[in-house]
Design a protein around this motif. Structure first.
Motif, mmCIF file in Angstrom:
data_model
loop_
_atom_site.group_PDB
_atom_site.id
_atom_site.type_symbol
_atom_site.label_atom_id
_atom_site.label_comp_id
_atom_site.label_asym_id
_atom_site.label_seq_id
_atom_site.Cartn_x
_atom_site.Cartn_y
_atom_site.Cartn_z
ATOM 1 N N UNK A 1 -101.575 45.779 39.313
ATOM 2 C CA UNK A 1 -100.186 46.154 39.581
ATOM 3 C C UNK A 1 -99.232 45.020 39.192
ATOM 4 N N UNK A 2 -98.088 45.407 38.645
ATOM 5 C CA UNK A 2 -97.004 44.464 38.363
ATOM 6 C C UNK A 2 -95.815 44.868 39.219
ATOM 7 N N UNK A 3 -95.399 43.960 40.115
ATOM 8 C CA UNK A 3 -94.362 44.293 41.070
ATOM 9 C C UNK A 3 -93.236 43.268 41.006
ATOM 10 N N UNK B 1 -103.353 44.701 44.836
ATOM 11 C CA UNK B 1 -104.810 44.545 44.775
ATOM 12 C C UNK B 1 -105.176 43.554 43.678
ATOM 13 N N UNK B 2 -106.423 43.591 43.200
ATOM 14 C CA UNK B 2 -106.929 42.604 42.249
ATOM 15 C C UNK B 2 -106.045 42.498 41.008
ATOM 16 N N UNK B 3 -105.850 41.223 40.555
ATOM 17 C CA UNK B 3 -105.099 40.901 39.348
ATOM 18 C C UNK B 3 -103.659 41.414 39.407
ATOM 19 N N UNK B 4 -103.110 41.457 40.571
ATOM 20 C CA UNK B 4 -101.723 41.880 40.719
ATOM 21 C C UNK B 4 -100.774 40.726 40.402
ATOM 22 N N UNK B 5 -99.617 41.056 39.848
ATOM 23 C CA UNK B 5 -98.558 40.094 39.581
ATOM 24 C C UNK B 5 -97.355 40.492 40.425
ATOM 25 N N UNK C 1 -73.853 34.239 58.892
ATOM 26 C CA UNK C 1 -75.264 34.244 59.264
ATOM 27 C C UNK C 1 -76.060 34.911 58.143
ATOM 28 N N UNK C 2 -77.075 34.205 57.664
ATOM 29 C CA UNK C 2 -77.919 34.732 56.591
ATOM 30 C C UNK C 2 -79.380 34.648 57.002
ATOM 31 N N UNK C 3 -80.110 35.730 56.737
ATOM 32 C CA UNK C 3 -81.523 35.780 57.091
ATOM 33 C C UNK C 3 -82.309 36.367 55.934
ATOM 34 N N UNK C 4 -83.350 35.654 55.516
ATOM 35 C CA UNK C 4 -84.191 36.134 54.421
ATOM 36 C C UNK C 4 -85.658 36.050 54.781
ATOM 37 N N UNK C 5 -86.396 37.128 54.513
ATOM 38 C CA UNK C 5 -87.827 37.174 54.807
ATOM 39 C C UNK C 5 -88.570 37.772 53.616
ATOM 40 N N UNK C 6 -89.585 37.055 53.153
ATOM 41 C CA UNK C 6 -90.392 37.506 52.015
ATOM 42 C C UNK C 6 -91.866 37.418 52.390
ATOM 43 N N UNK C 7 -92.601 38.514 52.174
ATOM 44 C CA UNK C 7 -94.036 38.579 52.466
ATOM 45 C C UNK C 7 -94.780 39.121 51.257
ATOM 46 N N UNK C 8 -95.861 38.437 50.895
ATOM 47 C CA UNK C 8 -96.705 38.875 49.780
ATOM 48 C C UNK C 8 -98.170 38.779 50.184
ATOM 49 N N UNK C 9 -98.918 39.827 49.830
ATOM 50 C CA UNK C 9 -100.359 39.834 50.071
ATOM 51 C C UNK C 9 -101.045 40.329 48.801
ATOM 52 N N UNK C 10 -101.883 39.470 48.214
ATOM 53 C CA UNK C 10 -102.562 39.825 46.976
ATOM 54 C C UNK C 10 -104.045 39.535 47.053
ATOM 55 N N UNK C 11 -104.838 40.338 46.363
ATOM 56 C CA UNK C 11 -106.284 40.155 46.356
ATOM 57 C C UNK C 11 -106.673 39.129 45.289
ATOM 58 N N UNK C 12 -107.881 39.210 44.784
ATOM 59 C CA UNK C 12 -108.423 38.217 43.847
ATOM 60 C C UNK C 12 -107.574 38.109 42.583
ATOM 61 N N UNK C 13 -107.412 36.836 42.111
ATOM 62 C CA UNK C 13 -106.689 36.541 40.866
ATOM 63 C C UNK C 13 -105.266 37.107 40.880
ATOM 64 N N UNK D 1 -87.749 32.682 55.746
ATOM 65 C CA UNK D 1 -89.186 32.718 56.023
ATOM 66 C C UNK D 1 -89.912 33.303 54.818
ATOM 67 N N UNK D 2 -90.900 32.571 54.329
ATOM 68 C CA UNK D 2 -91.691 33.007 53.175
ATOM 69 C C UNK D 2 -93.168 32.919 53.523
ATOM 70 N N UNK D 3 -93.907 33.990 53.220
ATOM 71 C CA UNK D 3 -95.326 34.061 53.586
ATOM 72 C C UNK D 3 -96.108 34.660 52.415
ATOM 73 N N UNK D 4 -97.162 33.947 52.001
ATOM 74 C CA UNK D 4 -98.003 34.413 50.904
ATOM 75 C C UNK D 4 -99.471 34.319 51.302
ATOM 76 N N UNK D 5 -100.244 35.363 50.959
ATOM 77 C CA UNK D 5 -101.680 35.373 51.194
ATOM 78 C C UNK D 5 -102.379 35.876 49.935
ATOM 79 N N UNK D 6 -103.277 35.038 49.357
ATOM 80 C CA UNK D 6 -103.997 35.425 48.152
ATOM 81 C C UNK D 6 -105.451 35.007 48.234
ATOM 82 N N UNK D 7 -106.323 35.768 47.560
ATOM 83 C CA UNK D 7 -107.749 35.447 47.597
ATOM 84 C C UNK D 7 -108.127 34.597 46.377
#
Length: 633
Positions: free
Chosen positions: A350-352, A388-392, A419-431, A464-470
């Motif tokens: 996926x390309x997002x 999922x896998x190989x996502x950008x 007042x400014x609030x920014x939240x970014x969350x990313x979860x990606x699988x392998x590669x 707040x920035x949060x990233x999770x990758x395998x």
């Protein structure tokens, strides 16, 4: 289209024509009788439904509405009411191959009211509701939905105890469902509203309301799917009042919801949302109260399953508010709020991409005594991606707020709140490749030439920035916060307060072979210039940065920079100046295996206070705390 509208207006003067596919009319009323009452109401409902089965099917549905309503009253205790209701419903259903479905709906309306004398009451309302629904089952399907609405309202009254109300309500609902191969789905919505009010006299009330709601849904099941959703709203409100005891009120709401769901291979999904709002108020007189409110809400959701999904989301919100008031006992409120929510879920390959930009500008000018100006700005960004896998995955957002106030007179209060609030969350699988970027910029300026002045500036930023990758993931986080506050005050008995607070939190979790980078930049500038006696100036700045990285066999880098510049200049007697700067940083890295870890921290604080006169008190305080931790096993 303007030419066509003028032709209809000229030909259909004093008439009303209604047909199955078109309502175009011009209604005009004029009276000079005592205690006159005018009521004009136009209602139109259109329903279109098509069902087809076979091959080489082409379905077209078009609905066009034109309406012009005019009223004029020249006497006392006059009442004018204008009501325009337009309802359009379009449905099409096709089964087979080589299908083409098109739905188009256009609406144009103009409401005008004019009155001269005492106790006039003017009320205008436009209600527009559109429903478009398409269903296709087969191969090589093209589905298009287009909606365009334009509304203009004008009111003008001269006299005493006048009341004006303008109300525009627009609701658009677009629904699509496609099953098969080589599907193309397009949804476009355009809305343009303009409201103008003018009053000359005393004890006048003006209300302007604009409500836009767009709901677009697309669902496709198959291969080679292309989906596009576009929503564009423009609102302009203008009020001009001359007299005493006036109360102008402006309110704008833009709501956009876009949902796309695709199940198959080689999918492309695009969502675009653009909201523009302008509010202008001009008041000359005493005891005036001017309020401006603008709210933007965007919700974009994309879901792509199977493989090779390309998803793009873009949202832009631009708001401008300006108020000019001359007289005594005036009260001005300017309020802007923007919330943007973007969610993407893509499977293999996926390309997002998500982009969000919020811009607001508020300006207020007061000339007189016993006046108060309040400016409030809120920007909220929420971005969530799952791949999922190989996502950008890419997330980019920016918030820009500008507030400017000019005040002349005695007993004046000027308050600016951002007042400014920014939240970014990313979860990606392998590669997986993940990138996050947030840019926040705020400017607050106050210029006052008066006595007994209170100027307050408050700015708060939370990121707040949060990233999770395998395994094999590449993660990048960048955050930039810029704050500028400036106050220039002349006179006696002044109290100036500047407060800027910024919080940044970055978290990355990666598996074996991951590369992680975090960058954070905070820059704050506070400037105060006081000339007079009995002045108090307070400047406070606080920055909190937290960076956390956790991985296995990774290359990890953290970079944090904080720059604070505080300047205060005071001339006169009995002056008090206080400057405070606090910076706290925490950087943590944890890795297993052959890790490469780097941490950089930079803190720069500059405080400058200059006073000229007698009985001067100056206080400066600066502190910073840096905690860095690295762990590799």
């Amino acid at each position: 289209m303007d030419k066509k509208f003028k032709e209809v207006r000229n030909v259909l003067n004093m008439k009303k024509i209604v047909s199955a596919g078109l309502v175009a009319g011009t209604l005009f009323a004029s009276t000079s009788a005592f205690a006159a009452e005018q009521d004009q109401e136009t209602t139109r409902y259109s329903f279109q439904d098509r069902v087809s089965k076979g091959s080489y099917i082409n379905q077209d549905q078009a609905d066009n509405d034109f309406a012009s309503v005019l009223q004029n009253i020249q006497d006392k205790k006059a009442t004018q009411k204008q009501r325009l209701s337009l309802w359009a419903e379009q449905r099409s259903n096709a089964t087979g191959d080589l299908l083409a479905q098109t739905q188009a709906s256009d609406s144009f309306s103009t409401l005008e009211q004019a009155g001269n004398n005492v106790e006039n009451d003017q009320d205008q309302a436009v209600d527009m509701v559109e429903l478009q629904e398409q269903t296709g089952n087969g191969n090589e399907i093209i589905q298009d939905q287009l909606s365009f609405g334009e509304n203009g309202q004008l009111q003008n009254t001269n006299g005493t105890s006048n009341s004006q109300v303008q109300d525009i309500y627009s609701e658009i609902d677009q629904i699509k469902a496609g099953i098969g191969s080589r599907l193309s789905q397009i949804q476009d919505s355009y809305k343009y509203n303009q409201q103008n009010q003018g009053i000359g006299g005393n004890l006048n009330t003006q209300d302007q309301f604009a409500y836009n709601d767009t709901d677009a849904n697309q669902n496709a099941d198959g291969d080679l799917i292309d989906q596009l959703q576009g929503s564009y709203d423009t609102n302009i409100q203008n009020q001009q009042i001359a007299g005493e005891g006036n109360y102008p009120y402006q309110d704008i709401y833009n709501g956009t919801t876009q949902n796309q769901g695709a199940d198959g291979n080689s999918m492309t999904q695009n969502q675009l949302a653009d909201n523009l709002s302008e509010q202008m108020a001009g008041v000359i007189g005493n005891e005036n109260d001017a309020d401006q409110y603008s709210y933007n809400y965007n919700n974009q959701n994309q879901t792509g399953t199977i493989e090779n999904a390309h998803q793009n989301q873009t949202t832009t919100n631009t708001t401008g508010q300006g108020a000019t008031v001359e007289g005594n006992g005036n009260y001005i409120v300017e309020d802007v709020e923007t919330d943007s929510i973007q969610t993407q879920e893509g499977m293999l390959g996926a390309y997002q991409s998500q982009d969000s930009a919020n811009v607001s500008e508020q300006s207020g000018a007061l000339a007189g005594n016993d006046s108060e100006l309040t400016q409030n700005g809120f920007g909220g960004l929420y971005q969530d991606q799952f791949g999922a896998d190989e996502a950008v995955q890419n997330q980019g957002s920016s918030i820009t707020n500008g507030q400017g106030a000019s005040v002349t007179g005695d007993n004046v209060n000027a308050v600016q709140d951002s007042v400014n609030y920014g939240e970014q969350n990313q979860f990606g699988a392998t590669d997986t490749t993940q990138d996050q970027n947030i840019d926040t910029e705020s400017t607050q300026l106050v210029v006052a030439d008066s006595g007994n002045t209170v100027a307050v500036q408050y700015n708060y930023n939370d990121v707040a920035q949060d990233q999770t990758g395998f395994e094999g993931s590449i993660q990048d986080q960048d955050s930039a916060i810029s704050v500028e506050q400036g106050a220039t005050v002349e006179g006696a008995n002044k109290n100036v307060s500047q407060d800027a607070e910024s919080i940044t939190e970055q978290i990355q979790v990666g598996d074996a072979g991951s590369d992680q980078y975090q960058g954070s930049s905070n820059e704050t500038t506070q400037v105060t210039n006081n000339a007079g006696t009995n002045n108090a100036g307070v400047q406070e700045n606080s920055n909190t940065v937290t960076q956390v990285q956790s991985g296995s066999g990774d290359a990890q880098a953290q970079n944090s920079s904080v720059v604070t510049d505080q300047t205060s200049s005071s001339t006169g007697e009995n002056n008090v100046v206080t400057q405070t700067s606090i910076n706290d940083k925490t950087q943590s890295q944890t890795s297993k295996g052959k890790a490469k870890q780097r941490q950089f921290s930079d803190v720069t604080t500059t405080q400058n206070a200059v006073s000229e006169g007698d009985n001067v008190s100056q206080s400066q305080s600066s502190s910073f705390t840096v905690i860095q931790g690295q762990s590799a096993n």
